[in-house]
Motif scaffolding. Sequence first.
Motif, PDB file in Angstrom:
ATOM      1  N   ASP A 118      14.393 -18.912  -2.740  1.00 52.11           N
ATOM      2  CA  ASP A 118      15.688 -19.566  -2.609  1.00 52.11           C
ATOM      3  C   ASP A 118      15.488 -20.757  -1.673  1.00 52.11           C
ATOM      4  O   ASP A 118      14.915 -20.622  -0.600  1.00 52.11           O
ATOM      5  N   CYS A 120      17.536 -23.320   0.385  1.00 50.60           N
ATOM      6  CA  CYS A 120      18.853 -23.690   0.902  1.00 50.60           C
ATOM      7  C   CYS A 120      18.774 -23.723   2.422  1.00 50.60           C
ATOM      8  O   CYS A 120      17.847 -23.178   3.009  1.00 50.60           O
ATOM      9  N   CYS A 122      21.598 -22.873   4.403  1.00 44.77           N
ATOM     10  CA  CYS A 122      22.742 -22.181   5.024  1.00 44.77           C
ATOM     11  C   CYS A 122      22.362 -21.060   5.979  1.00 44.77           C
ATOM     12  O   CYS A 122      23.050 -20.829   6.969  1.00 44.77           O
ATOM     13  N   SER A 165      19.676 -23.643  -4.135  1.00 44.66           N
ATOM     14  CA  SER A 165      20.977 -22.987  -4.310  1.00 44.66           C
ATOM     15  C   SER A 165      22.093 -23.685  -3.538  1.00 44.66           C
ATOM     16  O   SER A 165      23.159 -23.121  -3.323  1.00 44.66           O
ATOM     17  N   LYS A 195      26.874 -23.181  -9.747  1.00 42.45           N
ATOM     18  CA  LYS A 195      27.128 -22.193  -8.701  1.00 42.45           C
ATOM     19  C   LYS A 195      28.552 -22.377  -8.213  1.00 42.45           C
ATOM     20  O   LYS A 195      28.923 -23.460  -7.742  1.00 42.45           O
ATOM     21  N   TYR A 201      30.229 -13.542  -2.901  1.00 44.83           N
ATOM     22  CA  TYR A 201      29.033 -13.641  -2.058  1.00 44.83           C
ATOM     23  C   TYR A 201      29.232 -12.923  -0.724  1.00 44.83           C
ATOM     24  O   TYR A 201      28.362 -12.975   0.135  1.00 44.83           O
ATOM     25  N   ARG A 205      26.616 -12.875   2.608  1.00 49.93           N
ATOM     26  CA  ARG A 205      26.837 -13.712   3.787  1.00 49.93           C
ATOM     27  C   ARG A 205      26.769 -12.902   5.060  1.00 49.93           C
ATOM     28  O   ARG A 205      26.390 -13.413   6.112  1.00 49.93           O
ATOM     29  N   LYS A 248      26.029 -18.787 -11.649  1.00 51.99           N
ATOM     30  CA  LYS A 248      26.217 -17.835 -10.560  1.00 51.99           C
ATOM     31  C   LYS A 248      27.624 -17.919 -10.015  1.00 51.99           C
ATOM     32  O   LYS A 248      28.081 -19.034  -9.764  1.00 51.99           O
ATOM     33  N   TYR A 271      22.987 -14.859 -12.079  1.00 47.62           N
ATOM     34  CA  TYR A 271      22.847 -14.108 -10.830  1.00 47.62           C
ATOM     35  C   TYR A 271      23.988 -13.100 -10.688  1.00 47.62           C
ATOM     36  O   TYR A 271      25.136 -13.481 -10.514  1.00 47.62           O
ATOM     37  N   SER A 274      25.820 -10.270  -4.862  1.00 45.30           N
ATOM     38  CA  SER A 274      26.000  -9.140  -3.940  1.00 45.30           C
ATOM     39  C   SER A 274      27.354  -8.458  -4.076  1.00 45.30           C
ATOM     40  O   SER A 274      27.444  -7.226  -4.032  1.00 45.30           O
ATOM     41  N   TYR A 313      20.281  -7.001  -7.809  1.00 43.24           N
ATOM     42  CA  TYR A 313      19.855  -5.996  -6.828  1.00 43.24           C
ATOM     43  C   TYR A 313      19.660  -4.649  -7.516  1.00 43.24           C
ATOM     44  O   TYR A 313      19.159  -3.717  -6.912  1.00 43.24           O
TER      45      TYR A 313
HETATM   46  C1  PBG Z   1      22.644 -19.533  -0.300  1.00 42.60           C
HETATM   47  C2  PBG Z   1      22.883 -18.441  -1.262  1.00 42.60           C
HETATM   48  C3  PBG Z   1      23.973 -17.574  -1.347  1.00 42.60           C
HETATM   49  C4  PBG Z   1      23.666 -16.642  -2.329  1.00 42.60           C
HETATM   50  C5  PBG Z   1      22.412 -16.980  -2.834  1.00 42.60           C
HETATM   51  N1  PBG Z   1      21.959 -18.106  -2.178  1.00 42.60           N
HETATM   52  C6  PBG Z   1      25.207 -17.491  -0.532  1.00 42.60           C
HETATM   53  C7  PBG Z   1      26.215 -18.546  -0.566  1.00 42.60           C
HETATM   54  O1  PBG Z   1      26.157 -19.544  -1.280  1.00 42.60           O
HETATM   55  O2  PBG Z   1      27.148 -18.391   0.221  1.00 42.60           O
HETATM   56  C8  PBG Z   1      24.515 -15.475  -2.758  1.00 42.60           C
HETATM   57  C9  PBG Z   1      23.760 -14.292  -3.242  1.00 42.60           C
HETATM   58  C10 PBG Z   1      24.582 -13.066  -3.405  1.00 42.60           C
HETATM   59  O3  PBG Z   1      25.773 -13.017  -3.079  1.00 42.60           O
HETATM   60  O4  PBG Z   1      24.001 -12.080  -3.886  1.00 42.60           O
HETATM   61  N2  PBG Z   1      23.135 -20.753  -0.636  1.00 42.60           N
END
Ligand code: PBG
Length: 323
Positions: A118, A120, A122, A165, A195, A201, A205, A248, A271, A274, A313
């Motif tokens: 991944d 990113c 964040c 992402s 996305k 999510y 998070r 996603k 995707y 979560s 998962y």
């Molecule tokens: C990071 C990212 C996120 C997820 C995957 N990459 C979180 C978001 O964008 O807040 C979510 C994955 C999940 O919820 O399983 N940018």
Amino acid sequence: MNFPNIRLRRLRNSDSMRRLVRATALSVDDLVYPLFVKNGKGIKEPIASMADCFGFSPDTVAAEATEVAGLGIPAVLLFGLPDKKDEIGSQAWAEDGAVQQAIREIKKAAPELLVITDVCLCAYTESGHCGVIKDGKVDNDATCELLARTALSHAHAGADIVAPSDMMDGRVGYIRQTLEDNGFTETAIMAYSAKYASAFYGPFRDVADCAPVCGDRKSYQMDPANSNQAMAEIEQDIAEGADIVMVKPALCFLDIIARARERFDCPIAAYNVSGEYMMLNAAAEAGLLDKEAAMMEVLYSIKRAGADIIITYFAKEAARLLK
Ligand code: PBG
């Protein structure tokens, strides 16, 4: 009416008959298993917000990856849980970052297993935003450069596929150019193209401690009310050099997967995020539904909609059932 000439139930009468006419095939080959990695040694810490998920150190993730490969799952997707955050997210491209170390360990332990990362910021920024902040806003172009740097560090460590992402404009192009310039012509890009700014999510998070400190992600992630825009995002990413595109989350967006399938020829990933995972786990925990049956129904629905690749998962549990 054509009844009784046509009795559609004839084709549902036995398991063999149902197997014979089944139109959608789900295989372990379709699955990607996400893994969370952190710095340290000998760590395998349960993740409170996500059932049966753990935070691994680079050494223990290699053992986990070996088990995943043994189940026949072709790929893992790595997320980093850094112990330091800063303004620009510099741990994202650190040579000794958890993800970079984990890639090397996994490649040693299970060379045939594809490692997707991944890409990113964040989890790495103090703001919790997917990019760097300038004048109170996420700065698109400055972020693209840092994402490209991050993707390059993953490629250096041995990643097979990098997966941005962040939803910045032009990031796939930046990453593709940077990989080409540095000789990583074989590294594939799986773009999180469509996305959405989703409530699903939530559990993730919590794990990545990456909820934005202020504001939300609606200025870069997509509005769930939009469909045409998802096609524009996917088209753009393909033009910039994405090999695989992603939708996603999966479940509220099965129509987007189906539309993308009709329109684009490249592999499509979905995707199963979560919140979708935990919604089902919580319902099963409460005795409200049969988890295995619900899980397979969900995975079939994503495949039937048109996804080639399902990031979930549930991958290990599903792989055991599909064997
Ligand atoms: C990071 C990212 C996120 C997820 C995957 N990459 C979180 C978001 O964008 O807040 C979510 C994955 C999940 O919820 O399983 N940018």
